[in-house]
Write a protein that holds these residues in place. Structure first.
Motif, PDB file in Angstrom:
ATOM      1  N   ALA A  83       0.839  -1.202   0.000  1.00 45.55           N
ATOM      2  CA  ALA A  83       0.000   0.000   0.000  1.00 45.55           C
ATOM      3  C   ALA A  83       0.871   1.248   0.000  1.00 45.55           C
ATOM      4  O   ALA A  83       0.498   2.282  -0.548  1.00 45.55           O
ATOM      5  N   GLU A  84       2.048   1.135   0.616  1.00 49.44           N
ATOM      6  CA  GLU A  84       2.980   2.265   0.704  1.00 49.44           C
ATOM      7  C   GLU A  84       4.396   1.711   0.627  1.00 49.44           C
ATOM      8  O   GLU A  84       4.683   0.651   1.197  1.00 49.44           O
ATOM      9  N   GLY A  85       5.275   2.409  -0.082  1.00 53.50           N
ATOM     10  CA  GLY A  85       6.637   1.929  -0.271  1.00 53.50           C
ATOM     11  C   GLY A  85       7.508   2.094   0.969  1.00 53.50           C
ATOM     12  O   GLY A  85       7.085   2.646   1.989  1.00 53.50           O
ATOM     13  N   PHE A  86       8.754   1.650   0.848  1.00 52.45           N
ATOM     14  CA  PHE A  86       9.688   1.661   1.974  1.00 52.45           C
ATOM     15  C   PHE A  86      10.936   2.464   1.646  1.00 52.45           C
ATOM     16  O   PHE A  86      11.361   2.556   0.499  1.00 52.45           O
ATOM     17  N   ASP A  87      11.530   3.038   2.706  1.00 58.92           N
ATOM     18  CA  ASP A  87      12.707   3.900   2.572  1.00 58.92           C
ATOM     19  C   ASP A  87      14.016   3.160   2.833  1.00 58.92           C
ATOM     20  O   ASP A  87      15.057   3.523   2.294  1.00 58.92           O
ATOM     21  N   VAL A  88      13.970   2.160   3.711  1.00 67.26           N
ATOM     22  CA  VAL A  88      15.154   1.371   4.057  1.00 67.26           C
ATOM     23  C   VAL A  88      14.748  -0.096   4.032  1.00 67.26           C
ATOM     24  O   VAL A  88      13.736  -0.474   4.646  1.00 67.26           O
ATOM     25  N   VAL A  89      15.534  -0.911   3.308  1.00 71.72           N
ATOM     26  CA  VAL A  89      15.205  -2.335   3.178  1.00 71.72           C
ATOM     27  C   VAL A  89      16.432  -3.164   3.541  1.00 71.72           C
ATOM     28  O   VAL A  89      17.551  -2.872   3.094  1.00 71.72           O
ATOM     29  N   PHE A  90      16.203  -4.198   4.357  1.00 68.70           N
ATOM     30  CA  PHE A  90      17.270  -5.129   4.735  1.00 68.70           C
ATOM     31  C   PHE A  90      17.040  -6.465   4.033  1.00 68.70           C
ATOM     32  O   PHE A  90      15.952  -7.052   4.151  1.00 68.70           O
ATOM     33  N   ILE A  91      18.058  -6.946   3.327  1.00 65.02           N
ATOM     34  CA  ILE A  91      18.019  -8.272   2.693  1.00 65.02           C
ATOM     35  C   ILE A  91      19.180  -9.075   3.273  1.00 65.02           C
ATOM     36  O   ILE A  91      20.331  -8.896   2.884  1.00 65.02           O
TER      37      ILE A  91
ATOM     38  N   ASP B 226      14.901   7.020  -3.796  1.00 65.19           N
ATOM     39  CA  ASP B 226      16.111   7.163  -2.968  1.00 65.19           C
ATOM     40  C   ASP B 226      16.137   6.192  -1.784  1.00 65.19           C
ATOM     41  O   ASP B 226      16.806   6.458  -0.772  1.00 65.19           O
ATOM     42  N   ALA B 227      15.438   5.084  -1.904  1.00 60.62           N
ATOM     43  CA  ALA B 227      15.485   4.063  -0.845  1.00 60.62           C
ATOM     44  C   ALA B 227      16.904   3.519  -0.702  1.00 60.62           C
ATOM     45  O   ALA B 227      17.669   3.443  -1.671  1.00 60.62           O
ATOM     46  N   LEU B 228      17.241   3.130   0.517  1.00 57.38           N
ATOM     47  CA  LEU B 228      18.506   2.446   0.791  1.00 57.38           C
ATOM     48  C   LEU B 228      18.219   0.960   0.940  1.00 57.38           C
ATOM     49  O   LEU B 228      17.272   0.573   1.635  1.00 57.38           O
ATOM     50  N   VAL B 229      19.043   0.129   0.292  1.00 58.39           N
ATOM     51  CA  VAL B 229      18.876  -1.325   0.389  1.00 58.39           C
ATOM     52  C   VAL B 229      20.193  -1.939   0.847  1.00 58.39           C
ATOM     53  O   VAL B 229      21.235  -1.745   0.213  1.00 58.39           O
ATOM     54  N   TYR B 230      20.107  -2.667   1.964  1.00 55.35           N
ATOM     55  CA  TYR B 230      21.262  -3.372   2.518  1.00 55.35           C
ATOM     56  C   TYR B 230      21.165  -4.838   2.133  1.00 55.35           C
ATOM     57  O   TYR B 230      20.113  -5.459   2.315  1.00 55.35           O
ATOM     58  N   VAL B 231      22.261  -5.406   1.598  1.00 56.62           N
ATOM     59  CA  VAL B 231      22.270  -6.808   1.185  1.00 56.62           C
ATOM     60  C   VAL B 231      23.459  -7.496   1.841  1.00 56.62           C
ATOM     61  O   VAL B 231      24.605  -7.064   1.675  1.00 56.62           O
TER      62      VAL B 231
END
Length: 195
Positions: A118-126, A151-156
């Protein structure tokens, strides 16, 4: 027959409103909490982006990453966790912290990602279980269904020998480090400008 095993370890929150709090974690197969050293580096990288952020933890596990983000004033966290025991422990730990701005969804991450949020995310952890090909599949799922805000941040986090990731257009590498058998990377996802 499955037996109920007690929580056999703890995860410590490094900084923020719950600094130094220790939370129990289940002794479950494949559960590999991100080490304090790696977490400290990661959260130094993203500290300025956390207050007020919407956070998605794609493989909750011990909850080390989502609890740290919430402790540092993320606005909301959604956590996916496949194993029922780990999901139950995550919910118990949120209750212990009296945190009502997080949701734990027990189920397969790749199935969850097929439905747009429904709403996007700003910080994502993978930070998936190693050697199962889940990091790439998760990146593809996030990108396909608009889970990421501009401009989301994604940690992998992957095993050191993991093959190079096939990054979607607009994913910019920001940081990369190795610690022991682990490689961890941070990306910023830029949305292409409308023509």
């Amino acid at each position: 027959m499955a037996r109920n095993r007690p929580a056999s370890g703890q995860v410590r929150i490094i900084a923020g409103q719950w600094r130094s709090r220790k939370l129990p974690i289940q002794d479950l197969e494949g559960l590999r909490p991100t080490t304090d050293r790696v977490r400290e580096t990661l959260f130094n990288w993203i500290a300025g982006d956390l207050p007020g952020a919407r956070v998605l933890d794609c493989f909750g596990g011990s909850g080390a990453l989502c609890f740290e983000a919430l402790s540092r004033y993320a606005k909301y966290a959604k956590v996916f966790e496949l194993q029922a025991g780990a999901a139950k422990q995550l919910k118990q730990n949120l209750a212990t912290l009296k945190c009502d701005c997080a949701e734990v969804v027990q189920g397969d991450t790749l199935v969850q990602l097929k439905t747009p949020p429904a709403e996007g995310f700003d910080v994502v952890f993978i930070d998936p279980p190693f050697r199962k090909g889940l990091a790439q599949a998760c990146i593809d799922g996030l990108n396909a269904q608009a889970w990421l805000n501009e401009d989301a941040l994604v940690y992998v986090e992957t095993e050191r020998e993991h093959p190079l990731l096939n990054l979607p257009t607009g994913w910019l590498p920001l940081k990369e480090k190795q610690a022991g058998q682990v490689t961890y990377r941070l990306y910023r996802v830029e949305r292409p400008e409308a023509e």
